[in-house]
Design an enzyme around this catalytic site. Structure first.
Site, PDB file in Angstrom:
ATOM      1  N   SER A  15       0.815  -1.214   0.000  1.00 36.51           N
ATOM      2  CA  SER A  15       0.000   0.000   0.000  1.00 36.51           C
ATOM      3  C   SER A  15       0.852   1.269   0.000  1.00 36.51           C
ATOM      4  O   SER A  15       0.517   2.232  -0.688  1.00 36.51           O
ATOM      5  CB  SER A  15      -1.002   0.016   1.157  1.00 36.51           C
ATOM      6  OG  SER A  15      -0.581  -0.744   2.234  1.00 36.51           O
ATOM      7  N   GLY A 142       6.821  11.057   8.955  1.00 38.00           N
ATOM      8  CA  GLY A 142       5.618  11.900   9.012  1.00 38.00           C
ATOM      9  C   GLY A 142       4.350  11.086   9.091  1.00 38.00           C
ATOM     10  O   GLY A 142       4.325   9.912   8.698  1.00 38.00           O
ATOM     11  N   ALA A 146      -1.359   5.462   3.782  1.00 38.38           N
ATOM     12  CA  ALA A 146      -1.513   5.251   2.339  1.00 38.38           C
ATOM     13  C   ALA A 146      -2.975   5.411   1.909  1.00 38.38           C
ATOM     14  O   ALA A 146      -3.260   5.963   0.837  1.00 38.38           O
ATOM     15  CB  ALA A 146      -1.011   3.854   1.987  1.00 38.38           C
ATOM     16  N   LYS A 197       6.827   4.366  17.242  1.00 37.51           N
ATOM     17  CA  LYS A 197       5.378   4.677  17.295  1.00 37.51           C
ATOM     18  C   LYS A 197       4.549   3.458  16.875  1.00 37.51           C
ATOM     19  O   LYS A 197       3.396   3.327  17.269  1.00 37.51           O
ATOM     20  CB  LYS A 197       5.046   5.942  16.492  1.00 37.51           C
ATOM     21  CG  LYS A 197       5.340   5.885  14.981  1.00 37.51           C
ATOM     22  CD  LYS A 197       4.257   5.250  14.167  1.00 37.51           C
ATOM     23  CE  LYS A 197       4.627   5.095  12.719  1.00 37.51           C
ATOM     24  NZ  LYS A 197       3.667   4.300  11.947  1.00 37.51           N
ATOM     25  N   ASP A 250       3.279  11.520  13.958  1.00 43.48           N
ATOM     26  CA  ASP A 250       3.232  10.133  13.486  1.00 43.48           C
ATOM     27  C   ASP A 250       2.760   9.199  14.600  1.00 43.48           C
ATOM     28  O   ASP A 250       2.041   8.224  14.351  1.00 43.48           O
ATOM     29  CB  ASP A 250       4.610   9.708  12.953  1.00 43.48           C
ATOM     30  CG  ASP A 250       4.496   8.581  11.932  1.00 43.48           C
ATOM     31  OD1 ASP A 250       3.359   8.205  11.582  1.00 43.48           O
ATOM     32  OD2 ASP A 250       5.539   8.074  11.492  1.00 43.48           O
ATOM     33  N   ARG A 261      -2.348  -0.312  10.801  1.00 51.94           N
ATOM     34  CA  ARG A 261      -2.136  -1.755  10.860  1.00 51.94           C
ATOM     35  C   ARG A 261      -1.672  -2.175  12.253  1.00 51.94           C
ATOM     36  O   ARG A 261      -2.071  -3.208  12.785  1.00 51.94           O
ATOM     37  CB  ARG A 261      -1.038  -2.180   9.871  1.00 51.94           C
ATOM     38  CG  ARG A 261      -1.496  -2.341   8.462  1.00 51.94           C
ATOM     39  CD  ARG A 261      -0.399  -1.895   7.507  1.00 51.94           C
ATOM     40  NE  ARG A 261      -0.491  -0.449   7.425  1.00 51.94           N
ATOM     41  CZ  ARG A 261      -1.143   0.180   6.461  1.00 51.94           C
ATOM     42  NH1 ARG A 261      -1.676  -0.493   5.487  1.00 51.94           N
ATOM     43  NH2 ARG A 261      -1.234   1.493   6.437  1.00 51.94           N
ATOM     44  N   ASN A 262      -0.795  -1.342  12.854  1.00 50.22           N
ATOM     45  CA  ASN A 262      -0.227  -1.703  14.148  1.00 50.22           C
ATOM     46  C   ASN A 262      -1.275  -1.679  15.246  1.00 50.22           C
ATOM     47  O   ASN A 262      -1.329  -2.555  16.101  1.00 50.22           O
ATOM     48  CB  ASN A 262       0.942  -0.756  14.471  1.00 50.22           C
ATOM     49  CG  ASN A 262       2.128  -1.061  13.578  1.00 50.22           C
ATOM     50  OD1 ASN A 262       2.801  -2.065  13.751  1.00 50.22           O
ATOM     51  ND2 ASN A 262       2.351  -0.215  12.587  1.00 50.22           N
ATOM     52  N   GLU A 287       4.566  -3.500  11.329  1.00 55.21           N
ATOM     53  CA  GLU A 287       6.015  -3.436  11.614  1.00 55.21           C
ATOM     54  C   GLU A 287       6.301  -3.583  13.106  1.00 55.21           C
ATOM     55  O   GLU A 287       7.355  -4.069  13.505  1.00 55.21           O
ATOM     56  CB  GLU A 287       6.590  -2.101  11.124  1.00 55.21           C
ATOM     57  CG  GLU A 287       6.739  -1.976   9.622  1.00 55.21           C
ATOM     58  CD  GLU A 287       8.010  -2.676   9.097  1.00 55.21           C
ATOM     59  OE1 GLU A 287       8.603  -3.486   9.819  1.00 55.21           O
ATOM     60  OE2 GLU A 287       8.376  -2.408   7.937  1.00 55.21           O
TER      61      GLU A 287
END
Ligand code: NAD
Ligand code: G3P
Length: 334
Positions: A15, A142, A146, A197, A250, A261-262, A287
């Site tokens: 993405s 930053g 997506a 983050k 961020d 996602r996290n 991640e």
């Protein structure tokens, strides 16, 4: 926005790669070579001008973007290379490829993760294994999802490099009608903050999944900011304004956004999914899953008190039940 012409290679088919291709192709003077791992995706984009696998509503302008399945062809004659693959897989496309592949190119990491085997920042890996010079290395930071780029929503990026001049040059190619890109010379600070983050957003997801509310999350995020500050001061001490959007911004977008996602991954864990089940459920990569272990390892050298990141590590890697781990964390928050 730039007016003269330039060639950029984007490596990755997910993405963020798709969003970056969209941003870059907004500028009439930019030609994008886009390398994707999946041959079927390459063929589909050539024929239909959409990525079938990620952000499939984003139109890929064939006059400005050429998809490739050969990495060496995609890199031929380009001045800028953007790596947009999750850190765990970023080495894969380069196995068996000459160390000179990035010679005389600006190499830009769009990765917000650490190489999980080496616990290395992507820019450190590029310098180590490909001898990319400091002036030719930068990273994209930053608050930017997506999915919002796909919708053309106003966004801000920070391009960080050891060389402010290089950062500004890269920022100019990533500025378009809906993206404003600024420059920073705090490469390590921006990269590490982006990695951390993700772990914090997982913590937000875990606690939300357990039933904690907005009051708790506000305290969690405030404490997280100090955790990030202390860690950055340990790994790369220098003055930096952490209220800037590459750091605080961020953290906030990842901790609170529906698109994170996290956060989603953490939320599933909080709701009782096993780590393996949460990974199976997610089509995308969080991640923070890998970062929690790498940051834990790096911090063994520094000994910074990091109760929130440590809570995530305990839950993901030490099988501590989320409710127990958060109960212990509560005592460390203020
Ligand atoms: N998505 C965003 O909004 C966003 C924003 C900023 C930064 N980033 C960062 O960009 C990087 C790429 O993330 P993304 O969001 O594009 O990922 P994604 O989850 O959307 O896509 C996954 C990507 O990983 C690749 N992949 C999956 N399994 C693989 C394997 N086994 N081997 C090789 N490749 C594999 C897929 O081909 C695909 O390109 C990450 O570091 C992420 O933190 C993402
Ligand atoms: O969706 P996430 O959690 O991978 O976060 C994406 C971006 O890093 C937000 O800036």
């Amino acid at each position: 926005m730039l007016s003269s012409s330039r060639k950029v290679t984007v490596i990755g088919g997910g993405s963020w790669a798709t969003a970056l291709v969209k941003i870059l192709a907004e500028n009439p003077g930019t030609k994008v070579n886009w390398w994707l791992r999946d041959k079927k995706d390459v063929e589909h984009i050539k024929r239909h001008h959409y990525n079938p696998s990620y952000l499939s509503d984003v139109y890929i302008n064939p006059k400005r973007v050429t998809p490739y399945e050969s990495l060496t062809s995609a890199l031929k004659g380009t001045e800028y290379v953007v790596l947009a693959i999750p850190a765990a897989f970023v080495k894969d496309p380069f196995s068996g490829i000459s160390g000179k592949i990035f010679e005389k190119k600006q190499v830009i990491s769009a990765v917000k993760g650490l190489l999980p085997d080496d616990h290395l920042l992507v820019t450190d890996w590029l310098a180590r294994d490909f001898s990319v010079s400091k002036e030719n290395l930068s990273a994209i930071g930053g608050p930017c999802h997506a999915e919002e780029v796909a919708l053309g929503k106003q966004s801000y990026l920070t391009i960080a490099s050891h060389s402010l001049e290089s950062a500004a040059k890269v920022a100019s190619i990533l500025t378009c009608r809906f993206v404003s890109a600024g420059a920073s010379d705090d490469l390590y600070g921006v990269e590490y903050a982006a990695v951390m983050k993700n772990i914090i957003a997982m913590a937000c997801g875990i606690t939300h999944g357990l039933g904690y509310g907005d009051n708790f999350q506000a305290v969690l995020v405030s404490n997280a900011m100090s955790e990030i500050e202390h860690f950055l001061n340990a790994v790369d001490p220098r003055p930096r304004q952490l209220s800037a959007s590459a750091y605080l911004g961020d953290l906030l977008v990842t901790a609170y956004s529906q698109f994170s996602r996290n956060r989603l991954f953490g939320n599933m864990i909080g709701r009782g999914y096993s780590v393996a089940a949460a990974q199976l459920e997610m089509k995308m990569i969080a991640e923070g899953y890998y970062a929690a272990r790498s940051i834990h390892r790096i911090n063994l050298r520094h000994g910074v008190p990091m109760p929130i990141s440590e809570m995530v590590y305990q839950v993901i890697y030490e099988n501590v039940p989320p409710a127990t781990a958060v109960e212990a964390l509560k005592k460390a928050l203020h």
